[in-house]
Design a protein around this motif. Sequence first.
Motif, short mmCIF file in Angstrom:
data_model
loop_
_atom_site.label_atom_id
_atom_site.label_comp_id
_atom_site.label_asym_id
_atom_site.label_seq_id
_atom_site.Cartn_x
_atom_site.Cartn_y
_atom_site.Cartn_z
N ILE A 44 0.85 -1.20 0.00
CA ILE A 44 0.00 0.00 0.00
C ILE A 44 0.88 1.25 0.00
O ILE A 44 0.62 2.22 -0.73
CB ILE A 44 -0.96 -0.01 1.21
N VAL A 110 -4.15 4.30 7.01
CA VAL A 110 -4.25 2.86 6.78
C VAL A 110 -3.95 2.09 8.07
O VAL A 110 -2.92 2.32 8.71
CB VAL A 110 -3.28 2.40 5.67
N SER A 112 -3.22 -1.59 9.14
CA SER A 112 -2.87 -2.94 8.65
C SER A 112 -2.12 -3.66 9.77
O SER A 112 -0.98 -4.07 9.63
CB SER A 112 -2.02 -2.83 7.38
N GLY A 247 -2.75 -3.55 -2.72
CA GLY A 247 -2.23 -2.17 -2.80
C GLY A 247 -2.99 -1.33 -3.80
O GLY A 247 -3.29 -0.15 -3.54
N ALA A 250 -6.41 -0.57 -2.44
CA ALA A 250 -6.20 0.42 -1.38
C ALA A 250 -6.03 1.81 -1.98
O ALA A 250 -6.62 2.78 -1.51
CB ALA A 250 -4.99 0.04 -0.53
#
Length: 277
Positions: A44, A110, A112, A247, A250
Amino acid sequence: MRYAARPHSDDGSNSAHQDKMGEMDGKTAVIFGVANKRSIAWAITRAMVRDGARVVLNYQNERMEEGVRKLAEELPKDTLVAPCDVTDQEQVGRFFAEVGSACGGIDALVHSVAFAKREELGGRYVDTSLDGYLMAQHVSAYSLVTLAKAAEPLMEGRNASVLALTYLGAERVVESYNVMGVAKAALEASVRYLAADLGPAGTRVNAISAGPIKTLSAMGVSGFSDILKAIADRAPLRRNVTQEEVGETAAFLLSSRSSGITGQVIYVDAGFCIMGT
Ligand code: 1JT
């Protein structure tokens, strides 16, 4: 004058190819969860940098610092790397104070990040310990609330986009996923409640439900290779998905191209979840 061909043009005037680039120019993306090259968060990050964003990365503790700093050497000089354990409110406060003074605001955030004890990712869910349950919820689900709250003033009025990573085990029983499935269910519900809370200030909140991917933490799960193979055998595309595919989705969800989407879970799973048998 916008006629001269410039390498790395950000105005999209040169070609159809470059029209697509730079849609994150001038924007700041804060990405939690880069641990190594295989991290979904790293894919990402690369997509965000390619699209022109300035990125901010966290590292959880001193043990993780060197690895993240090394990866950041591959990124533009304006990349910010700072410590932040998502379960430590004080560190989260310091982290976002630093982001605020260095970048002025946040356009993309983000999440994650996940954790469960190895022994909980296998066997029977009914054997989950309270400690293991609370740990998984704290690190994997509540941390999204923590980050959203801390970032909220920095995102306000910027049409910002928040993204979390989840897995099918949140809504179906997937053998071995156990306590993480319950934590991801809480995370997905949080995405909806946060979308409702932050929406009036223009901030969107979504999740990507990724198919299983060979990351370092996933490879620590016993039988993970068999899980990958079983999915690839049944998914419509007859394969697993890659970090890069996550990615790209995203990048879409974090950009203005997805401006009408909030509160959703988008599947990047080679179609696996549509199958009945
Ligand atoms: C964690 C781990 C969170 C692995 C994870 C995860 N979310 C998805 N995966 C991969 C996975 C794992 C299992 C699975 C399917 C996908 C490991 C470290 C802790 C957090 O079972 C079907 C077990």
